[in-house]
Structure formats: C-alpha cells, structure tokens
Design a protein around this motif. Structure first.
Motif, PDB file in Angstrom:
ATOM      1  N   ASP A  93      85.833 110.783 -14.500  1.00  0.00           N
ATOM      2  CA  ASP A  93      84.455 110.975 -14.992  1.00  0.00           C
ATOM      3  C   ASP A  93      83.462 111.086 -13.838  1.00  0.00           C
ATOM      4  O   ASP A  93      82.480 111.825 -13.906  1.00  0.00           O
ATOM      5  CB  ASP A  93      84.011 109.778 -15.853  1.00  0.00           C
ATOM      6  CG  ASP A  93      84.838 109.626 -17.108  1.00  0.00           C
ATOM      7  OD1 ASP A  93      85.414 110.635 -17.558  1.00  0.00           O
ATOM      8  OD2 ASP A  93      84.910 108.502 -17.624  1.00  0.00           O
ATOM      9  N   THR A  94      83.716 110.323 -12.791  1.00  0.00           N
ATOM     10  CA  THR A  94      82.773 110.268 -11.663  1.00  0.00           C
ATOM     11  C   THR A  94      82.803 111.562 -10.845  1.00  0.00           C
ATOM     12  O   THR A  94      81.861 111.851 -10.102  1.00  0.00           O
ATOM     13  CB  THR A  94      83.074 109.013 -10.824  1.00  0.00           C
ATOM     14  OG1 THR A  94      83.054 107.883 -11.701  1.00  0.00           O
ATOM     15  CG2 THR A  94      82.054 108.798  -9.717  1.00  0.00           C
ATOM     16  N   GLN A 238      74.420 105.912 -23.143  1.00  0.00           N
ATOM     17  CA  GLN A 238      73.187 105.531 -22.430  1.00  0.00           C
ATOM     18  C   GLN A 238      72.348 106.710 -21.953  1.00  0.00           C
ATOM     19  O   GLN A 238      71.282 106.492 -21.353  1.00  0.00           O
ATOM     20  CB  GLN A 238      73.548 104.648 -21.214  1.00  0.00           C
ATOM     21  CG  GLN A 238      74.115 103.286 -21.603  1.00  0.00           C
ATOM     22  CD  GLN A 238      74.662 102.504 -20.415  1.00  0.00           C
ATOM     23  OE1 GLN A 238      75.057 103.101 -19.410  1.00  0.00           O
ATOM     24  NE2 GLN A 238      74.687 101.190 -20.529  1.00  0.00           N
ATOM     25  N   ALA A 239      72.784 107.951 -22.187  1.00  0.00           N
ATOM     26  CA  ALA A 239      72.075 109.096 -21.597  1.00  0.00           C
ATOM     27  C   ALA A 239      70.603 109.130 -22.024  1.00  0.00           C
ATOM     28  O   ALA A 239      69.711 109.340 -21.186  1.00  0.00           O
ATOM     29  CB  ALA A 239      72.774 110.407 -21.967  1.00  0.00           C
ATOM     30  N   GLY A 240      70.349 108.914 -23.303  1.00  0.00           N
ATOM     31  CA  GLY A 240      68.965 108.965 -23.789  1.00  0.00           C
ATOM     32  C   GLY A 240      68.108 107.903 -23.123  1.00  0.00           C
ATOM     33  O   GLY A 240      66.985 108.177 -22.667  1.00  0.00           O
ATOM     34  N   SER A 256      70.950 115.744 -18.115  1.00  0.00           N
ATOM     35  CA  SER A 256      72.247 115.048 -18.107  1.00  0.00           C
ATOM     36  C   SER A 256      73.377 116.050 -17.898  1.00  0.00           C
ATOM     37  O   SER A 256      73.200 117.250 -18.094  1.00  0.00           O
ATOM     38  CB  SER A 256      72.469 114.305 -19.426  1.00  0.00           C
ATOM     39  OG  SER A 256      71.482 113.313 -19.605  1.00  0.00           O
ATOM     40  N   ARG A 257      74.527 115.543 -17.497  1.00  0.00           N
ATOM     41  CA  ARG A 257      75.745 116.347 -17.340  1.00  0.00           C
ATOM     42  C   ARG A 257      76.887 115.665 -18.084  1.00  0.00           C
ATOM     43  O   ARG A 257      76.967 114.436 -18.102  1.00  0.00           O
ATOM     44  CB  ARG A 257      76.140 116.475 -15.865  1.00  0.00           C
ATOM     45  CG  ARG A 257      75.175 117.312 -15.026  1.00  0.00           C
ATOM     46  CD  ARG A 257      75.241 118.790 -15.385  1.00  0.00           C
ATOM     47  NE  ARG A 257      74.357 119.590 -14.543  1.00  0.00           N
ATOM     48  CZ  ARG A 257      73.040 119.740 -14.714  1.00  0.00           C
ATOM     49  NH1 ARG A 257      72.435 119.127 -15.724  1.00  0.00           N
ATOM     50  NH2 ARG A 257      72.332 120.488 -13.904  1.00  0.00           N
ATOM     51  N   ALA A 264      77.951 112.996 -22.398  1.00  0.00           N
ATOM     52  CA  ALA A 264      76.867 112.982 -21.404  1.00  0.00           C
ATOM     53  C   ALA A 264      77.034 111.721 -20.562  1.00  0.00           C
ATOM     54  O   ALA A 264      76.797 110.611 -21.026  1.00  0.00           O
ATOM     55  CB  ALA A 264      75.510 113.002 -22.088  1.00  0.00           C
ATOM     56  N   ARG A 265      77.479 111.863 -19.334  1.00  0.00           N
ATOM     57  CA  ARG A 265      77.951 110.739 -18.509  1.00  0.00           C
ATOM     58  C   ARG A 265      77.074 110.486 -17.291  1.00  0.00           C
ATOM     59  O   ARG A 265      77.135 109.431 -16.674  1.00  0.00           O
ATOM     60  CB  ARG A 265      79.395 111.057 -18.080  1.00  0.00           C
ATOM     61  CG  ARG A 265      80.046 110.113 -17.124  1.00  0.00           C
ATOM     62  CD  ARG A 265      80.256 108.738 -17.681  1.00  0.00           C
ATOM     63  NE  ARG A 265      81.120 108.736 -18.826  1.00  0.00           N
ATOM     64  CZ  ARG A 265      81.439 107.619 -19.509  1.00  0.00           C
ATOM     65  NH1 ARG A 265      80.973 106.449 -19.149  1.00  0.00           N
ATOM     66  NH2 ARG A 265      82.218 107.705 -20.573  1.00  0.00           N
ATOM     67  N   CYS A 266      76.257 111.503 -16.928  1.00  0.00           N
ATOM     68  CA  CYS A 266      75.386 111.362 -15.766  1.00  0.00           C
ATOM     69  C   CYS A 266      74.010 111.875 -16.150  1.00  0.00           C
ATOM     70  O   CYS A 266      73.898 112.871 -16.876  1.00  0.00           O
ATOM     71  CB  CYS A 266      75.875 112.209 -14.590  1.00  0.00           C
ATOM     72  SG  CYS A 266      77.540 111.836 -14.082  1.00  0.00           S
ATOM     73  N   SER A 267      72.981 111.197 -15.645  1.00  0.00           N
ATOM     74  CA  SER A 267      71.617 111.691 -15.850  1.00  0.00           C
ATOM     75  C   SER A 267      70.869 111.580 -14.535  1.00  0.00           C
ATOM     76  O   SER A 267      71.199 110.744 -13.695  1.00  0.00           O
ATOM     77  CB  SER A 267      70.903 110.890 -16.946  1.00  0.00           C
ATOM     78  OG  SER A 267      71.569 111.097 -18.191  1.00  0.00           O
TER      79      SER A 267
END
Ligand code: GLN
Length: 275
Positions: A93-94, A238-240, A256-257, A264-267
């Motif tokens: 994921d990272t 947690q994206a929102g 986000s990505r 959605a794992r990164c913002s």
C-alpha cells in the motif's frame, strides 16, 4: 527428513504452502525465487542443521510471527530491505505513496524531501533510489528503528540523512515535499491483535487513529518551501477526515490516491506559494 516430508509437516502445523516453501528455502540458504528447486529435489534429504532451522522457523510462523521478520527481509519498491521487530514491515500500500511523491517531484530538480517516521527507511530509500538527485532526510522517534534504516541505507548504498526526533520537532530547513506513513490505527481497533508482533509505536495513534496525522498537518507548513507538498498515508476510512484537516490547515489542491486494493489510502495537499 526429505523436502516433501518437511513441507508436509509444516502444512500440518497450519502453515500455508507458500510460507512453508519460502521458509524452507531460507533454512537451506537458497533464494526465494528457487521454489522450482524444491520441486525438482522433493525426495532429497535435508541436512540436519537446515532441518532444525526450518522446524524452528515453522514453529515461530505457526505462533503468528510475520514471514518478513522470520526471513529478515521485505521487498519494497524494488529494493530488498532488512526488517526485524524494531520496525513496521513495509506494505505494498505504501508504494502508492512513493508513486505519488515521484509524480509530484517529476519536474523539480534536486528536490529536498523529508520522510517522517521512516521506520525501516522504506519511503526515504525508495525515493533516493528513484531520484538520485534528491536530497532526502528522514526522521524517526525510535532510535532502534533508525539503526535498521541506517543499515539499510548503507547496504543499498543510498545516501539519506537520518535523525532522531518526534515528527517535525528538531527538523530544520525547508522541503519541497514531506511524506509520511505515520501510525494511524485507533486504540482498540479489532484489527490490532493481528499486528501484535510489530511495534505498537508505529501503528497506534489515539482514540480515532488521527492524533499523529493531526500533529503533522498542524506543523508541516512551517517546514515546506513555497508550493511544497505534504503527502500522507492513512487508514482505509480516514481519507475524508485527512482531506478536511489539510484544507482547514490552508493546504490547496487537496486530494487522495488509491492503494492496490482501490481504497483511498493517501491524501495530501500543497502549501500555497507566497505572493
Ligand atoms: N497499513 C498498516 C495496517 O493497517 C498500518 C500502518 C500504519 O499504521 N502506518 O496493517
């Protein structure tokens, strides 16, 4: 004990077949891509010391220890990192976060980059590997994690400046980009018992999992160059909340990505350029 018997024993202890094969190759001192060797040599007897090593590894795997710790290695972004229980195991994921970092920095020459909570060094080292012109710094609050990161950097021949500290406390200078995969799991999350072998310090962050993310967002702008970016990994739901925190802190182009599973794992967002 033959190869077939050893793998059969491991299966009866509850190990899945791939884990058992990888641990047997480890015990034999063979490469992980050598699974074909196990098939070609299925009736070979194992040297006694390799058999003993394999049985010990299987017992630890059956007790829940992650494969990456047992092998002492984890692949991340094409790099082989050494990992042990001092650091979080880098996740695929990272790699989404690293992809985003590289895309943002595409047109910036000799970018200055900071990785907060570097752990094994995964993010910082992947960036330096992909962008040899970047000046990469990395911080962690855990001296034990920094030892792992620095030894990975040395073994891979990647020049990253590591320092001890809690998030941006003690960080000097200004950066084109700050990236972080901070702890983001809520205390009491039902998923935590499955992560009990990894350092809690790298995983858990307050009642809603957002304590460290809030702290990073509140302080990052002061360490970003005009137009610099803050990109964060966070939990699946947690994206929102993270986008709202970024917007409230004055970041622009907030977005986000998605990770490999489409979540959605990164913002992240951009500090407004001055003037
Ligand atoms: N992605 C990890 C997990 O949920 C957590 C990593 C983190 O807290 N930064 O398994």
């Amino acid at each position: 004990m033959t190869v077939t018997q050893a793998l059969g024993d491991a299966g009866r202890q509850g190990l899945d077949r791939l884990d058992a094969q990888l641990l047997l190759l480890e015990a034999l001192g063979r490469k992980p891509n050598d699974r074909a060797w196990l098939i070609a040599h299925d009736s070979d007897g194992l040297p006694a010391d390799a058999g003993d090593r394999f049985m010990r590894l299987c017992a630890r795997r059956a007790a829940g220890e992650p494969l990456a710790y047992l092998r002492g290695r984890q692949a991340f972004y094409g790099l082989e990192l050494q990992v042990d229980s001092r650091v979080l195991i880098p996740r695929p994921d990272t790699e989404t976060l690293v992809d985003w970092v590289l895309a943002v920095l595409k047109d910036t020459g000799t970018p200055r980059v900071l990785d907060l909570g570097t752990g094994s060094g995964a993010i910082a080292l992947a960036i330096k590997y992909e962008r040899p012109d970047a000046r990469v710094s990395a911080v962690d609050a855990s001296p034990a994690a920094l030892e792992v990161a620095a030894s990975n950097a040395q073994r891979l021949g990647l020049d990253v400046a590591f320092s001890a500290g809690s998030w941006l406390d003690g960080v000097s200078g200004h950066y084109d980009l700050i990236a972080s995969n901070p702890p983001y799991i809520a205390q009491g999350d039902t998923h935590l018992p499955t992560l009990s072998h990894e350092p809690a310090q790298a995983l858990v962050s307050g009642a809603d999992g957002l304590d460290d993310i809030r702290q990073i967002i509140a302080s990052a702008a002061s360490r970003l160059l005009p137009g610099g970016w803050l990109l964060l990994e966070h939990g699946w739901d947690q994206a929102g909340a993270v986008r709202a925190l970024l917007a409230t802190a004055g970041f622009s182009e907030v977005g986000s990505r998605n990770d490999v599973a489409g979540i959605a794992r990164c913002s992240g967002g951009k500090v407004p350029a001055l003037g």
